[in-house]
Design a protein around this motif. Sequence first.
Motif, PDB file in Angstrom:
ATOM      1  N   UNK A 261      25.315 -19.798 -16.482  1.00 35.13           N
ATOM      2  CA  UNK A 261      24.079 -19.152 -15.618  1.00 35.13           C
ATOM      3  C   UNK A 261      24.676 -18.006 -14.768  1.00 35.13           C
ATOM      4  N   UNK A 262      23.948 -16.892 -15.052  1.00 33.19           N
ATOM      5  CA  UNK A 262      24.237 -15.706 -14.092  1.00 33.19           C
ATOM      6  C   UNK A 262      23.595 -15.868 -12.896  1.00 33.19           C
ATOM      7  N   UNK A 263      24.256 -15.697 -11.923  1.00 34.56           N
ATOM      8  CA  UNK A 263      23.654 -15.626 -10.456  1.00 34.56           C
ATOM      9  C   UNK A 263      24.075 -14.508  -9.612  1.00 34.56           C
ATOM     10  N   UNK A 264      23.195 -14.005  -8.813  1.00 38.88           N
ATOM     11  CA  UNK A 264      23.442 -12.987  -7.720  1.00 38.88           C
ATOM     12  C   UNK A 264      23.738 -13.723  -6.382  1.00 38.88           C
ATOM     13  N   UNK A 265      24.702 -13.540  -6.008  1.00 34.26           N
ATOM     14  CA  UNK A 265      25.323 -14.101  -5.009  1.00 34.26           C
ATOM     15  C   UNK A 265      25.161 -13.176  -3.709  1.00 34.26           C
ATOM     16  N   UNK A 266      24.869 -13.589  -2.579  1.00 28.66           N
ATOM     17  CA  UNK A 266      24.910 -13.007  -1.427  1.00 28.66           C
ATOM     18  C   UNK A 266      25.391 -13.640  -0.332  1.00 28.66           C
ATOM     19  N   UNK A 267      26.438 -12.911   0.377  1.00 29.88           N
ATOM     20  CA  UNK A 267      27.373 -13.426   1.321  1.00 29.88           C
ATOM     21  C   UNK A 267      27.082 -12.587   2.548  1.00 29.88           C
ATOM     22  N   UNK A 268      26.274 -13.020   3.549  1.00 36.37           N
ATOM     23  CA  UNK A 268      25.722 -12.325   4.928  1.00 36.37           C
ATOM     24  C   UNK A 268      26.373 -12.828   6.097  1.00 36.37           C
ATOM     25  N   UNK A 269      26.863 -11.950   7.102  1.00 33.69           N
ATOM     26  CA  UNK A 269      27.197 -12.604   8.391  1.00 33.69           C
ATOM     27  C   UNK A 269      26.165 -12.996   9.264  1.00 33.69           C
TER      28      UNK A 269
ATOM     29  N   UNK B 241      26.856 -17.046   5.978  1.00 34.53           N
ATOM     30  CA  UNK B 241      25.718 -17.779   5.013  1.00 34.53           C
ATOM     31  C   UNK B 241      25.735 -17.172   3.467  1.00 34.53           C
ATOM     32  N   UNK B 242      26.165 -18.159   2.593  1.00 36.38           N
ATOM     33  CA  UNK B 242      26.070 -17.724   1.184  1.00 36.38           C
ATOM     34  C   UNK B 242      25.034 -18.278   0.393  1.00 36.38           C
ATOM     35  N   UNK B 243      24.408 -17.569  -0.255  1.00 37.57           N
ATOM     36  CA  UNK B 243      23.268 -18.052  -1.325  1.00 37.57           C
ATOM     37  C   UNK B 243      23.477 -17.591  -2.352  1.00 37.57           C
ATOM     38  N   UNK B 244      23.098 -18.356  -3.698  1.00 39.76           N
ATOM     39  CA  UNK B 244      22.923 -17.752  -5.064  1.00 39.76           C
ATOM     40  C   UNK B 244      21.573 -17.872  -5.443  1.00 39.76           C
ATOM     41  N   UNK B 245      21.033 -17.164  -6.296  1.00 33.57           N
ATOM     42  CA  UNK B 245      19.858 -17.166  -7.075  1.00 33.57           C
ATOM     43  C   UNK B 245      20.051 -16.710  -8.520  1.00 33.57           C
ATOM     44  N   UNK B 246      19.539 -17.522  -9.422  1.00 38.64           N
ATOM     45  CA  UNK B 246      19.705 -17.104 -10.873  1.00 38.64           C
ATOM     46  C   UNK B 246      18.859 -15.621 -11.057  1.00 38.64           C
TER      47      UNK B 246
END
Length: 427
Positions: free
Chosen positions: A132-140, A151-156
Amino acid sequence: MFTRSRRNLAYWFALSMGGILVLFAGVSYCLSVEGQLQAFDQALSKKSRAIASGATVRFQQGQWQIEPDDAPWMGSDRLSRSSELVYVRWYNTRGYLVRFIGLPAPLRLKPVSEFQTIVVADDQAGTTATGLWLRQATLPVLQNQQLVGYLQVGEPLTGIRDGLERVRLFLALGVPMTLGVIGVTGWFLGGVAMQPTRRAYDQLQRFTADASHELRAPLAAMLSNAQVGLLSPDDSAQQRLRLEKIVAAAKSMGALISNLLFLSRQEGPLDAASLKQVDLVVMLRSLIDDQTTQVTAQGLTFTSQLPAQAVILNADPDLLRQAVMNLLSNAFKYTSPGGSVQLRLSTSSRFAVIQVEDNGIGIPAADLPHIFERFYRVDTARSRQTGGFGLGLAIAQQIIAAHRGRITASSALEAGSTFQIELPLKG
């Protein structure tokens, strides 16, 4: 030769245009990927900040504590079905995991870029695909301009990958087809581009063949007369006759060579600095005076119509005289005894018009479009009897074109011909 040149032109055209096409397709694909990822990252950043805004942040035991709220987009331990996120992870300021929802999370946050594309293994993603390919965002997460956690989120990336897959399929089919069209177009354009070269080559071949034929005749005459002179007994009268024939043949060759040199050297308009003011009335009267005796001996009637006032234009007098003389010589040559030749000069608002009209043998309609071609003869046998090389009209046309004028002809078989020269008047 022409097929090979056409093939080479088509090959280089297809290679250059194909290279441009492939480069354009590659750049377009990369820009498409970059643009879609940028839009995706902006949307993912908005979702992440909306999640962060719903968390409760407290300062306890000398450090900030994050207490995520159970918002409508998440259940107790997993994301709701309506959410597009695969996981949400909270880390404190030291990078330790506080809470996660969705896929299992590492206990310690590793230094990563703000946005990152990752592939989740099958056993983690619970999918039968290769991953599964995800785009991960890691934001302060900031509180009063102070870091309180991450905060770290991942979306396909399923939607983007499907779109890019369609683009790749389109390029995989479209680029080869377009290259084929380019190749066919290159072959067609190569044929069109080679047509002037082919015509020029054919004209050069005809020119070379005709020039060789014309030079062969006087050379043969000179050689035969010289050989007979060497073999025959000493007879001064015969020797003189043969020498005169040799001189005549040499003069004929000299005239032909001069004409060929003129045709090869004089291309394009004449230099304005070399032109002089010429009074056409004076020049044509001089021609009439020079030709009257010869024309009378041939049994022809030679008349003229010239205006009383001067007609001035900028021209090379010698060349212009030669052009008119070539037209008159043709008229005299192909008009039978008892016939008439007329030379007329008139003016319009911008042009001086010279006409040479005869009632001679005329020119067939099929030959009329070709009479200004080099070495072209309407009747080869009759032309050889009357002399000449078939260059007079070609030279006349080139001279008139060099003066930025034009020459035309009209004729009817057995009724005569009219040649007309139009020259721009002095401004």
